[in-house]
Design an enzyme around this catalytic site. Structure first.
Site, PDB file in Angstrom:
ATOM      1  N   MET A 121       1.714  -3.744  -9.828  1.00 18.24           N
ATOM      2  CA  MET A 121       1.227  -2.365  -9.820  1.00 18.24           C
ATOM      3  C   MET A 121       2.340  -1.414  -9.415  1.00 18.24           C
ATOM      4  SD  MET A 121      -2.471  -2.909  -7.959  1.00 18.24           S
ATOM      5  CE  MET A 121      -1.753  -3.849  -6.600  1.00 18.24           C
ATOM      6  N   ILE A 178      -0.129  -8.729  -2.396  1.00 15.23           N
ATOM      7  CA  ILE A 178       1.252  -8.828  -1.927  1.00 15.23           C
ATOM      8  C   ILE A 178       1.852  -7.438  -1.760  1.00 15.23           C
ATOM      9  CG2 ILE A 178       3.542  -9.745  -2.444  1.00 15.23           C
ATOM     10  CD1 ILE A 178       2.222 -11.885  -4.135  1.00 15.23           C
ATOM     11  N   GLY A 208       2.301   0.858  -4.397  1.00  9.95           N
ATOM     12  CA  GLY A 208       3.113  -0.090  -5.172  1.00  9.95           C
ATOM     13  C   GLY A 208       3.059  -1.508  -4.642  1.00  9.95           C
ATOM     14  N   SER A 209       2.701  -2.475  -5.484  1.00  9.80           N
ATOM     15  CA  SER A 209       2.517  -3.826  -4.959  1.00  9.80           C
ATOM     16  C   SER A 209       2.183  -4.792  -6.091  1.00  9.80           C
ATOM     17  CB  SER A 209       1.399  -3.817  -3.914  1.00  9.80           C
ATOM     18  OG  SER A 209       0.324  -3.022  -4.371  1.00  9.80           O
ATOM     19  N   ARG A 210       1.591  -5.944  -5.728  1.00  7.67           N
ATOM     20  CA  ARG A 210       1.286  -6.972  -6.711  1.00  7.67           C
ATOM     21  C   ARG A 210       0.076  -7.781  -6.271  1.00  7.67           C
ATOM     22  NH1 ARG A 210       5.801 -11.507  -7.813  1.00  7.67           N
ATOM     23  NH2 ARG A 210       4.378 -13.256  -7.515  1.00  7.67           N
TER      24      ARG A 210
END
Length: 251
Positions: A121, A178, A208-210
């Protein structure tokens, strides 16, 4: 004379109706803001008003930043496909990795590689996370770590993360939030023992991440690297469909 009077008297009433119609149109087309964004918005509005009064150029810059914060915390409604064995994307973003991987040890899913789908993301994606299947939350495991770029494979091992394991009709499914290079806060809305329907919200990651999804052995992902995923709508896998296909081939 009569037509002129009716035209002049109707004009004032038409203007408010037009204004209300415009407001309703804007309201209906804007996604609601998640409650996690309210504190940031209040701070942004307060700072914007103060700077607009003291230093107008800086105030307008702060207004733009506040507008972006509202955009970041948007929480649109989604239409989730319903069907036995359908695994739905838990996050908006780009599918950055697809393939077998050993799940984090704290999930308790074993040491053998499992099918995994990773969704990255960026700061412009919706960051509300949704349950990939209907099921019960049987484990929540938080692990502190680094803040590497979330689109790197090494991020799944070294970065700060929060794992949620769902007990579903197809078995245990692990979802790992994450943190990334910019993301510094993982929010989880569920507790162990909670039930979630497919597509129902369970968490959020700021800025912002995953999200990684670990699927049961034998699951074949239906997405490819580089594909865009929509949380609560994109189908990552169809376990029941694959089982029916296998049964048809055997027969």
């Amino acid at each position: 004379m009569t037509p002129r009077r009716s035209a002049s008297t109707s004009a004032p009433t038409e203007q408010p109706e037009l204004a209300m119609s415009l407001i309703d149109t804007i309201r209906n087309n804007l996604a609601p803001i998640h409650r996690e964004g309210y504190p940031f918005l209040l701070i942004g509005v307060a700072v914007s008003l103060l700077l607009l009064w003291l230093v107008p150029p800086l105030g307008w810059i702060c207004v733009l930043i506040t507008a972006w914060i509202a955009y970041f915390f948007r929480d649109p409604e989604r239409v989730t496909p319903i069907g036995p064995g359908l695994v739905i994307a838990p996050a908006d973003g780009r599918v950055c990795l697809v393939g077998p991987a050993i799940p984090p040890r704290e999930l308790g899913l074993g040491d053998a590689p499992l099918p995994r789908v990773c969704i990255f993301m960026n700061v412009f994606d919706v960051h509300v996370n949704r349950a990939p299947l209907a099921g019960q939350v049987v484990r929540i495991a938080y692990r502190p770590g680094k803040f590497l770029s979330a689109d790197l494979d090494k991020a799944s091992e070294d970065n700060e993360r929060n794992g949620v394991v769902f007990d579903t009709a197809i078995g245990l499914v692990g979802v790992v939030q994450i943190a990334g290079l910019v993301a510094r806060r993982i929010v989880c809305f569920v507790r162990e023992g909670d039930q979630r329907a497919a597509g129902e919200r369970f968490g959020l990651i700021r800025f912002g991440s995953r999200v990684d999804v670990y699927l049961p052995v034998g699951t074949r992902p239906l997405v490819a690297e580089g594909q865009r995923a929509v949380a609560g709508e994109t189908i990552l896998a169809d376990v029941a469909g694959a089982q029916r296909e296998l049964a048809f081939r055997v027969s």
